[in-house]
Motif scaffolding. Sequence first.
Motif, short mmCIF file in Angstrom:
data_model
loop_
_atom_site.label_atom_id
_atom_site.label_comp_id
_atom_site.label_asym_id
_atom_site.label_seq_id
_atom_site.Cartn_x
_atom_site.Cartn_y
_atom_site.Cartn_z
N THR A 1 -1.63 -5.47 3.39
CA THR A 1 -1.20 -5.46 2.00
C THR A 1 0.16 -6.13 1.79
N LEU A 2 0.75 -6.65 2.87
CA LEU A 2 2.03 -7.33 2.76
C LEU A 2 1.86 -8.81 3.06
N SER A 3 2.60 -9.63 2.33
CA SER A 3 2.59 -11.07 2.59
C SER A 3 3.65 -11.40 3.64
N GLY A 4 3.58 -12.62 4.16
CA GLY A 4 4.57 -13.06 5.13
C GLY A 4 5.98 -13.02 4.56
N ILE B 1 0.54 -6.69 11.64
CA ILE B 1 -0.91 -6.53 11.76
C ILE B 1 -1.28 -5.81 13.06
N ALA B 2 -0.64 -6.20 14.18
CA ALA B 2 -1.00 -5.64 15.48
C ALA B 2 -0.50 -4.23 15.70
N ILE B 3 0.70 -3.91 15.18
CA ILE B 3 1.33 -2.63 15.49
C ILE B 3 1.37 -1.68 14.30
N TYR B 4 1.84 -2.18 13.17
CA TYR B 4 2.13 -1.27 12.06
C TYR B 4 0.91 -0.96 11.19
N LEU B 5 -0.06 -1.85 11.13
CA LEU B 5 -1.28 -1.50 10.40
C LEU B 5 -2.06 -0.38 11.10
N PRO B 6 -2.26 -0.45 12.43
CA PRO B 6 -2.90 0.69 13.08
C PRO B 6 -2.09 1.98 12.91
#
Length: 327
Positions: free
Chosen positions: A39-42, A61-66
């Motif tokens: 839900t966040l853009s670069g 994407i790899a750490i904070y989304l999970p």
Amino acid sequence: MNVNLAREIGERSDDAALSPYRTFTREEWAGLRADQPMTLSGDEVMQLQSLNDPISLEEVIAIYLPLSRLLSLYVAATQGLFRATQRFLMAENERKSPYIIGVAGSVAVGKSTTARVLKALLARWPNTPKVDLLTTDGFLLPNAELQRQGLMERKGFPESYDTGKLLRFLNAIKAGRAAVKAPLYSHLVYDVVPGEEVVIDRPDILIVEGLNVLQPARMPRDGKAIPFVSDFFDFSIFLDADEADLHRWYIDRFLRLRHTAFRDPKSYFHKYAELEEAEAVAIADGLWSRINLVNLHENVLPTRQRASLILRKGESHRIEEVALRRL
């Protein structure tokens, strides 16, 4: 195989088997994202990072989304437990307690970036909960009081905080009270701002970030209750890194601040703005060794194993390993 080496490998295996944590590689953890949407853009991610704490969209994407997905499940489960307790106590009108997340770790490890990224992600869940963020810096004793007590060289150590005020604040938050006030700290003037306050008004989730938030109090001899700050946390995160990397990141941040915040005449550290690089490195190295490293060894690092989750960073600030405490 050498007998001593075999014994050492066996001991390490036993330690892993006895650990209260389940450990994941970066790739294993990233696979736990499932269908959690990004839900966040670069550009938004870039705005959330702290000075000298790079973070990429790929890292989120790899750490904070999970992690966001895990926390969403934990919050839902806690809310269900709260409702069950309400039914048991026949207290259906009791206010829901905010879910409090503690973020701990050394100076320069990137706590602020982690806290801001989590806040942004959690606030964009489908039910858009109200998420607030508070650092414990505002609960430091004012510089005048630290000087009076001879504690300026111990700033950031447990004794430099008004722990009673912090505990009363967290108690009010957990009780669901409205408009709870906390002191405001300015990193520019390196002090608590007199008469200025932060107001936290019944959030669904509160993230509390600070050096010593997992620090236990001294155990009472008479068995009386002495609350810890972490007693008010539902979940806690410790950001971990090698000591050499923390040292380097601290020096690099100090050098960058010479060209930014230190140039402001109102800055407490304005006197360092015009230093030659070698002199600036020597001063930063002294501050690290004399204050921050001592605090790390005495107070911060010993609390690592009290965290619900440990995020282990590599030399480039990239999180390489995640340890989740077993339930």
